[in-house]
Motif scaffolding. Structure first.
Motif, PDB file in Angstrom:
ATOM      1  N   LEU A   1       0.840  -1.208   0.000  1.00 20.89           N
ATOM      2  CA  LEU A   1       0.000   0.000   0.000  1.00 20.89           C
ATOM      3  C   LEU A   1       0.877   1.261   0.000  1.00 20.89           C
ATOM      4  CD1 LEU A   1      -2.540  -1.256   2.691  1.00 20.89           C
ATOM      5  CD2 LEU A   1      -2.993  -1.022   0.230  1.00 20.89           C
ATOM      6  N   PRO A   2       1.571   1.498  -1.104  1.00 18.36           N
ATOM      7  CA  PRO A   2       2.495   2.640  -1.155  1.00 18.36           C
ATOM      8  C   PRO A   2       1.799   4.000  -1.099  1.00 18.36           C
ATOM      9  CG  PRO A   2       2.242   1.642  -3.321  1.00 18.36           C
ATOM     10  CD  PRO A   2       1.557   0.722  -2.359  1.00 18.36           C
ATOM     11  N   GLN A   3       0.465   4.010  -1.273  1.00 15.74           N
ATOM     12  CA  GLN A   3      -0.273   5.270  -1.222  1.00 15.74           C
ATOM     13  C   GLN A   3      -0.458   5.792   0.196  1.00 15.74           C
ATOM     14  OE1 GLN A   3      -1.456   2.223  -1.874  1.00 15.74           O
ATOM     15  NE2 GLN A   3      -3.697   2.090  -1.785  1.00 15.74           N
ATOM     16  N   TYR A   4      -0.140   4.953   1.197  1.00 14.66           N
ATOM     17  CA  TYR A   4      -0.285   5.355   2.590  1.00 14.66           C
ATOM     18  C   TYR A   4       1.079   5.368   3.278  1.00 14.66           C
ATOM     19  CZ  TYR A   4      -5.088   3.840   1.560  1.00 14.66           C
ATOM     20  OH  TYR A   4      -6.326   3.663   0.998  1.00 14.66           O
ATOM     21  N   THR A   5       1.206   6.201   4.316  1.00 13.89           N
ATOM     22  CA  THR A   5       2.435   6.266   5.107  1.00 13.89           C
ATOM     23  C   THR A   5       2.295   5.392   6.343  1.00 13.89           C
ATOM     24  OG1 THR A   5       2.923   8.520   4.365  1.00 13.89           O
ATOM     25  CG2 THR A   5       3.987   7.776   6.399  1.00 13.89           C
ATOM     26  N   PHE A   6       3.291   4.538   6.575  1.00  6.55           N
ATOM     27  CA  PHE A   6       3.306   3.619   7.713  1.00  6.55           C
ATOM     28  C   PHE A   6       4.413   4.038   8.684  1.00  6.55           C
ATOM     29  CE2 PHE A   6       1.013   1.330   4.548  1.00  6.55           C
ATOM     30  CZ  PHE A   6       0.274   0.321   5.177  1.00  6.55           C
ATOM     31  N   ILE A   7       4.058   4.224   9.956  1.00  7.82           N
ATOM     32  CA  ILE A   7       5.050   4.620  10.967  1.00  7.82           C
ATOM     33  C   ILE A   7       4.964   3.673  12.156  1.00  7.82           C
ATOM     34  CG2 ILE A   7       5.930   6.458  12.441  1.00  7.82           C
ATOM     35  CD1 ILE A   7       4.574   8.492  10.646  1.00  7.82           C
ATOM     36  N   TRP A   8       6.111   3.105  12.525  1.00 13.46           N
ATOM     37  CA  TRP A   8       6.177   2.201  13.673  1.00 13.46           C
ATOM     38  C   TRP A   8       6.932   2.895  14.809  1.00 13.46           C
ATOM     39  CZ3 TRP A   8       4.557  -3.082  13.993  1.00 13.46           C
ATOM     40  CH2 TRP A   8       4.931  -3.736  15.180  1.00 13.46           C
ATOM     41  N   PHE A   9       6.306   2.966  15.980  1.00 12.14           N
ATOM     42  CA  PHE A   9       6.930   3.553  17.159  1.00 12.14           C
ATOM     43  C   PHE A   9       7.342   2.435  18.114  1.00 12.14           C
ATOM     44  CE2 PHE A   9       4.196   6.894  15.522  1.00 12.14           C
ATOM     45  CZ  PHE A   9       5.031   8.004  15.565  1.00 12.14           C
ATOM     46  N   GLY A  10       8.558   2.539  18.648  1.00 14.50           N
ATOM     47  CA  GLY A  10       9.079   1.514  19.545  1.00 14.50           C
ATOM     48  C   GLY A  10      10.445   1.078  19.064  1.00 14.50           C
ATOM     49  N   HIS A  11      11.157   0.389  19.934  1.00 16.18           N
ATOM     50  CA  HIS A  11      12.536   0.020  19.596  1.00 16.18           C
ATOM     51  C   HIS A  11      12.976  -1.228  20.364  1.00 16.18           C
ATOM     52  CE1 HIS A  11      16.787   0.502  18.586  1.00 16.18           C
ATOM     53  NE2 HIS A  11      17.051   0.289  19.858  1.00 16.18           N
TER      54      HIS A  11
END
Length: 340
Positions: free
Chosen positions: A186-196
């Motif tokens: 789904l390249p039309q949406y931005t995906f952000i993952w928080f955590g490490h």
């Protein structure tokens, strides 16, 4: 009555779900004017232990010898230890034996959900078990347009960008591999993952997933609660593809923020979260893809107001009253509500 809230080696777990749960306990007790200390040298009546380090177990034993009442918080199970760090599956049986030893040292075991209680019931721990949610701080997690704007500016996002976020450690159990695959699809949406998580502590496939380079995929690392609240405010969907949880504090945070939520359809959420009623659920990568599009393109109804009620029922004021009742019953050798 004074409570000792104990969490050995807090610095090691403060950025984890257990660390957040401990902070919630302190806030819940403060909101209900329940005296507590975190200093084990202080006088106390009941000790509430949150960690499973050797030091914590020995403290439980010593407290019992002194005639104190001991409550052990079962944040972890063998089931949620699996598929986490290197060799976690091989070590899982030993992990189960150790946590069973820790939990069994108490007078009462408390765990965050009825699902985790059902798992622990099968461990034959020989001690009563009660389920009390980790709760959610509704005073802190509130919608705020300024927070939303700040989040968009921080990550250089336009008003038109549709943003999907998730929160968790870099471990397989959290569904990070599916998160990356969905970003590819789904390249039309931005995906952000928080955590490490230190990448030296995870299997190769997790390291590869985190090191994936896509224009629409961001690994933001560990952030403060303030930044996370901004992210909830400024994003369009909370995606929680986790395979196993004892509750999921970040899920409660998203619900409290009235953010659309899409979760994996796993046993813990069968009874209190209903697909198409207060959240949306998916079983596989194809369903996740379809439902993400449906939610973001508004092809399905918004469930955020009903979802908020799930969080409201777990407000820290309510949790504090439940903890107070648990402490009082334990001190008086009485049965705690919903205890087995």
């Amino acid at each position: 009555m004074t409570i000792l809230l104990h969490s050995g080696h807090y610095k090691l777990i403060e950025k984890s779900g257990v660390g957040r749960a401990i902070n919630h306990q302190m806030k819940a007790l403060e909101l209900n004017n329940i005296p507590y200390t975190t200093n084990k040298k202080d006088n106390y009546d009941v000790i509430h232990i949150n960690t499973i380090f050797l030091e914590s177990y020995l403290l439980s034993i010593r407290a019992k010898r002194k005639g104190k009442k001991v409550i052990y918080h079962a944040h972890s199970t063998e089931e949620d230890f699996k598929n986490s760090f290197l060799l976690s599956n091989q070590l899982a049986p030993l992990f189960k034996k150790w946590i069973s030893k820790c939990y069994s040292s108490a007078d009462l075991i408390v765990t965050p959900s009825f699902y985790s209680k059902e798992l622990l019931d099968k461990y034959d721990l020989g001690k009563p078990i009660v389920a009390i949610s980790n709760g959610i701080d509704l005073d802190f997690f509130k919608r705020n347009q300024e927070d939303a704007n700040h989040f968009r500016e921080m990550f250089h996002l336009s008003k038109e960008d549709k943003v999907i976020i998730s929160v968790g450690l870099y471990i397989e159990r959290k569904g990070i591999i599916d998160f990356v695959e969905l970003a590819k699809r789904l390249p039309q949406y931005t995906f952000i993952w928080f955590g490490h998580t230190n990448l030296n502590a995870v299997p190769n496939e997790i390291r590869k997933a985190v090191e994936t380079k896509l224009d629409n995929l961001i690994f933001a690392g560990y952030v403060t609660s303030d930044v996370l609240r901004q992210a909830y405010n400024g994003s369009d969907l909370f995606l929680f593809p986790t395979h196993e949880e004892t509750e999921g504090i970040v899920l409660l945070e998203a619900l409290a923020m009235k953010l659309p939520v899409l979760i994996r359809d796993i046993p813990i959420y069968h009874k209190w979260l209903v697909d198409g009623v207060n959240v949306y659920k998916a079983n596989n990568i194809g369903q996740f893809q379809e439902k993400i599009i449906a939610i973001l393109e508004k092809e399905v109804p918004s469930l955020v107001d009903i979802g908020y009620e799930v969080a409201r029922e777990r407000d820290l004021r309510t949790i504090g009253r439940q903890l107070a009742e648990m402490y009082g019953c334990t001190e008086q050798n009485e049965k705690t509500p919903n205890q087995n």
